[in-house]
Design a protein around this motif. Sequence first.
Motif, PDB file in Angstrom:
ATOM      1  N   MET A 114       0.852  -1.198   0.000  1.00  0.00           N
ATOM      2  CA  MET A 114       0.000   0.000   0.000  1.00  0.00           C
ATOM      3  C   MET A 114       0.885   1.244   0.000  1.00  0.00           C
ATOM      4  SD  MET A 114      -3.048   0.912   2.680  1.00  0.00           S
ATOM      5  CE  MET A 114      -4.036   2.382   2.445  1.00  0.00           C
ATOM      6  N   SER A 115       0.609   2.177  -0.897  1.00  0.00           N
ATOM      7  CA  SER A 115       1.452   3.369  -1.023  1.00  0.00           C
ATOM      8  C   SER A 115       1.209   4.339   0.124  1.00  0.00           C
ATOM      9  CB  SER A 115       1.182   4.066  -2.356  1.00  0.00           C
ATOM     10  OG  SER A 115      -0.162   4.472  -2.432  1.00  0.00           O
ATOM     11  N   GLU A 116       2.223   5.128   0.388  1.00  0.00           N
ATOM     12  CA  GLU A 116       2.119   6.154   1.427  1.00  0.00           C
ATOM     13  C   GLU A 116       1.162   7.257   0.970  1.00  0.00           C
ATOM     14  OE1 GLU A 116       3.657   6.573   4.573  1.00  0.00           O
ATOM     15  OE2 GLU A 116       3.977   4.415   4.294  1.00  0.00           O
ATOM     16  N   PRO A 117       0.384   7.837   1.889  1.00  0.00           N
ATOM     17  CA  PRO A 117      -0.508   8.942   1.496  1.00  0.00           C
ATOM     18  C   PRO A 117       0.294  10.168   1.090  1.00  0.00           C
ATOM     19  CG  PRO A 117      -0.464   8.713   3.881  1.00  0.00           C
ATOM     20  CD  PRO A 117       0.271   7.524   3.321  1.00  0.00           C
ATOM     21  N   VAL A 118      -0.262  10.953   0.187  1.00  0.00           N
ATOM     22  CA  VAL A 118       0.369  12.202  -0.231  1.00  0.00           C
ATOM     23  C   VAL A 118       0.050  13.272   0.811  1.00  0.00           C
ATOM     24  CG1 VAL A 118       0.486  13.983  -2.003  1.00  0.00           C
ATOM     25  CG2 VAL A 118       0.197  11.582  -2.659  1.00  0.00           C
ATOM     26  N   LYS A 119       1.100  13.875   1.344  1.00  0.00           N
ATOM     27  CA  LYS A 119       0.919  14.895   2.385  1.00  0.00           C
ATOM     28  C   LYS A 119       0.984  16.291   1.774  1.00  0.00           C
ATOM     29  CE  LYS A 119       2.809  11.950   6.032  1.00  0.00           C
ATOM     30  NZ  LYS A 119       3.835  11.814   7.108  1.00  0.00           N
ATOM     31  N   THR A 120      -0.037  17.062   2.033  1.00  0.00           N
ATOM     32  CA  THR A 120      -0.147  18.430   1.511  1.00  0.00           C
ATOM     33  C   THR A 120      -0.664  19.331   2.634  1.00  0.00           C
ATOM     34  OG1 THR A 120      -0.813  17.483  -0.631  1.00  0.00           O
ATOM     35  CG2 THR A 120      -1.141  19.861  -0.338  1.00  0.00           C
ATOM     36  N   THR A 121      -0.158  20.549   2.693  1.00  0.00           N
ATOM     37  CA  THR A 121      -0.659  21.507   3.673  1.00  0.00           C
ATOM     38  C   THR A 121      -1.254  22.705   2.946  1.00  0.00           C
ATOM     39  OG1 THR A 121       0.966  20.870   5.355  1.00  0.00           O
ATOM     40  CG2 THR A 121      -0.052  23.043   5.594  1.00  0.00           C
ATOM     41  N   VAL A 122      -2.438  23.112   3.375  1.00  0.00           N
ATOM     42  CA  VAL A 122      -3.072  24.316   2.831  1.00  0.00           C
ATOM     43  C   VAL A 122      -3.205  25.321   3.971  1.00  0.00           C
ATOM     44  CG1 VAL A 122      -5.079  25.308   1.682  1.00  0.00           C
ATOM     45  CG2 VAL A 122      -4.331  22.983   1.105  1.00  0.00           C
ATOM     46  N   HIS A 123      -2.482  26.427   3.849  1.00  0.00           N
ATOM     47  CA  HIS A 123      -2.539  27.500   4.833  1.00  0.00           C
ATOM     48  C   HIS A 123      -3.636  28.478   4.410  1.00  0.00           C
ATOM     49  CE1 HIS A 123       1.422  26.172   6.291  1.00  0.00           C
ATOM     50  NE2 HIS A 123       1.793  26.145   5.019  1.00  0.00           N
ATOM     51  N   VAL A 124      -4.595  28.717   5.282  1.00  0.00           N
ATOM     52  CA  VAL A 124      -5.652  29.678   4.973  1.00  0.00           C
ATOM     53  C   VAL A 124      -5.369  30.937   5.799  1.00  0.00           C
ATOM     54  CG1 VAL A 124      -8.124  30.082   4.792  1.00  0.00           C
ATOM     55  CG2 VAL A 124      -7.223  27.762   4.560  1.00  0.00           C
ATOM     56  N   LEU A 125      -5.046  31.994   5.098  1.00  0.00           N
ATOM     57  CA  LEU A 125      -4.563  33.227   5.706  1.00  0.00           C
ATOM     58  C   LEU A 125      -5.647  34.294   5.689  1.00  0.00           C
ATOM     59  CD1 LEU A 125      -2.191  35.127   6.674  1.00  0.00           C
ATOM     60  CD2 LEU A 125      -1.665  35.450   4.238  1.00  0.00           C
ATOM     61  N   ARG A 126      -5.910  34.877   6.847  1.00  0.00           N
ATOM     62  CA  ARG A 126      -6.799  36.038   6.882  1.00  0.00           C
ATOM     63  C   ARG A 126      -5.995  37.264   6.437  1.00  0.00           C
ATOM     64  NH1 ARG A 126      -9.482  39.118  12.114  1.00  0.00           N
ATOM     65  NH2 ARG A 126     -10.623  40.677  10.894  1.00  0.00           N
ATOM     66  N   HIS A 127      -6.623  38.156   5.697  1.00  0.00           N
ATOM     67  CA  HIS A 127      -5.943  39.362   5.226  1.00  0.00           C
ATOM     68  C   HIS A 127      -5.515  40.256   6.383  1.00  0.00           C
ATOM     69  CE1 HIS A 127      -9.359  41.897   6.230  1.00  0.00           C
ATOM     70  NE2 HIS A 127     -10.132  40.944   5.711  1.00  0.00           N
ATOM     71  N   GLY A 128      -4.688  41.243   6.098  1.00  0.00           N
ATOM     72  CA  GLY A 128      -4.240  42.197   7.102  1.00  0.00           C
ATOM     73  C   GLY A 128      -5.237  43.311   7.343  1.00  0.00           C
ATOM     74  N   GLU A 129      -4.854  44.233   8.207  1.00  0.00           N
ATOM     75  CA  GLU A 129      -5.727  45.348   8.572  1.00  0.00           C
ATOM     76  C   GLU A 129      -6.117  46.179   7.349  1.00  0.00           C
ATOM     77  OE1 GLU A 129      -5.241  48.553  12.032  1.00  0.00           O
ATOM     78  OE2 GLU A 129      -4.314  49.200  10.152  1.00  0.00           O
ATOM     79  N   VAL A 130      -7.372  46.629   7.343  1.00  0.00           N
ATOM     80  CA  VAL A 130      -7.927  47.406   6.234  1.00  0.00           C
ATOM     81  C   VAL A 130      -8.057  48.875   6.638  1.00  0.00           C
ATOM     82  CG1 VAL A 130     -10.000  47.719   4.794  1.00  0.00           C
ATOM     83  CG2 VAL A 130      -9.143  45.419   5.291  1.00  0.00           C
ATOM     84  N   PHE A 131      -7.814  49.764   5.697  1.00  0.00           N
ATOM     85  CA  PHE A 131      -8.038  51.190   5.928  1.00  0.00           C
ATOM     86  C   PHE A 131      -9.542  51.433   5.885  1.00  0.00           C
ATOM     87  CE2 PHE A 131      -8.404  55.614   4.269  1.00  0.00           C
ATOM     88  CZ  PHE A 131      -7.846  56.257   5.369  1.00  0.00           C
ATOM     89  N   ARG A 188     -13.976  33.927  18.014  1.00  0.00           N
ATOM     90  CA  ARG A 188     -13.269  33.374  16.848  1.00  0.00           C
ATOM     91  C   ARG A 188     -11.758  33.425  17.064  1.00  0.00           C
ATOM     92  NH1 ARG A 188     -16.690  37.001  12.555  1.00  0.00           N
ATOM     93  NH2 ARG A 188     -18.666  35.862  12.723  1.00  0.00           N
ATOM     94  N   GLN A 189     -11.102  32.336  16.765  1.00  0.00           N
ATOM     95  CA  GLN A 189      -9.639  32.311  16.786  1.00  0.00           C
ATOM     96  C   GLN A 189      -9.169  32.511  15.337  1.00  0.00           C
ATOM     97  OE1 GLN A 189      -7.505  28.577  17.503  1.00  0.00           O
ATOM     98  NE2 GLN A 189      -6.116  29.628  18.915  1.00  0.00           N
ATOM     99  N   CYS A 190      -9.137  33.771  14.940  1.00  0.00           N
ATOM    100  CA  CYS A 190      -8.780  34.084  13.553  1.00  0.00           C
ATOM    101  C   CYS A 190      -8.380  35.552  13.481  1.00  0.00           C
ATOM    102  CB  CYS A 190      -9.951  33.787  12.614  1.00  0.00           C
ATOM    103  SG  CYS A 190      -9.518  33.886  10.867  1.00  0.00           S
ATOM    104  N   GLY A 191      -7.213  35.877  14.040  1.00  0.00           N
ATOM    105  CA  GLY A 191      -6.732  37.244  14.071  1.00  0.00           C
ATOM    106  C   GLY A 191      -6.300  37.745  12.702  1.00  0.00           C
ATOM    107  N   LEU A 192      -6.084  39.031  12.607  1.00  0.00           N
ATOM    108  CA  LEU A 192      -5.595  39.626  11.360  1.00  0.00           C
ATOM    109  C   LEU A 192      -4.285  38.951  10.946  1.00  0.00           C
ATOM    110  CD1 LEU A 192      -6.296  43.358  12.212  1.00  0.00           C
ATOM    111  CD2 LEU A 192      -7.358  42.071  10.335  1.00  0.00           C
ATOM    112  N   ALA A 193      -4.188  38.610   9.665  1.00  0.00           N
ATOM    113  CA  ALA A 193      -2.994  37.977   9.089  1.00  0.00           C
ATOM    114  C   ALA A 193      -2.611  36.691   9.802  1.00  0.00           C
ATOM    115  CB  ALA A 193      -1.821  38.952   9.059  1.00  0.00           C
ATOM    116  N   SER A 194      -3.602  36.007  10.358  1.00  0.00           N
ATOM    117  CA  SER A 194      -3.334  34.715  11.008  1.00  0.00           C
ATOM    118  C   SER A 194      -3.403  33.585   9.991  1.00  0.00           C
ATOM    119  CB  SER A 194      -4.340  34.461  12.128  1.00  0.00           C
ATOM    120  OG  SER A 194      -5.658  34.394  11.607  1.00  0.00           O
ATOM    121  N   LEU A 195      -2.767  32.487  10.336  1.00  0.00           N
ATOM    122  CA  LEU A 195      -2.720  31.299   9.486  1.00  0.00           C
ATOM    123  C   LEU A 195      -3.453  30.147  10.163  1.00  0.00           C
ATOM    124  CD1 LEU A 195       1.035  31.556   8.536  1.00  0.00           C
ATOM    125  CD2 LEU A 195      -0.822  31.550   6.854  1.00  0.00           C
TER     126      LEU A 195
END
Length: 218
Positions: free
Chosen positions: A1-18, A176-183
Amino acid sequence: MSEPVKTTVHVLRHGEVFNPNKVLYGRLPDFHLSELGKQMAKAAAEALKDRDVTYVVASPLERAQETAAPIAAEFDLETATDIRLIESANYFEGKKVGVGDGALTNPRHWWVLRDPITPSWGEAYLAIAQRMFAAVQAARVAAEGHEAVCVSHQLPIWTLRRYVEKKRLWHDPRRRQCGLASLTSFRFEDSKVVGIDYSEPAAHLVAMSASAKTAKGA
């Protein structure tokens, strides 16, 4: 059985807005990063520079595209655009919603608040979660075996996380745990999420941010 393919997807919140008028800007055009927000985007790029990022994609809104720019530049990539990463639709878009000074104090708007579960004032949480998960899966495929960065907005990211964690989607926005420019980073084996990590590479800048305290947008 083959090893699973490992991939990471970082979802980034944008930075502060004017946002000098302190409105809920939602999907409105022409809301750009502040100078501090640009620094936050650079901090996120710095935090990711030693990662194996091969794909960068963002919401079509200006603040997300501007947050993605230094990351794409770091890896010599073009920024793709995915409409599924966009901010959620909201009845109060363009209005002030701060405590004591906004639309929430006007009785003619109260009917919109009748259902906090769906919710009645905006895009359904389930619809947000499903489109976000589809966008993240598309990014996973694009970066298969490597890492991807998706730039989005607070409510969609937090709804996605609760969906993946199999938690109820309606929630207290203050928690929410999702600060500005958080990953919020989703670790995959093949197409299955096997772990979620959270980090705030711009925390030192967020501490200086007025919008982080007033939470007038996402």
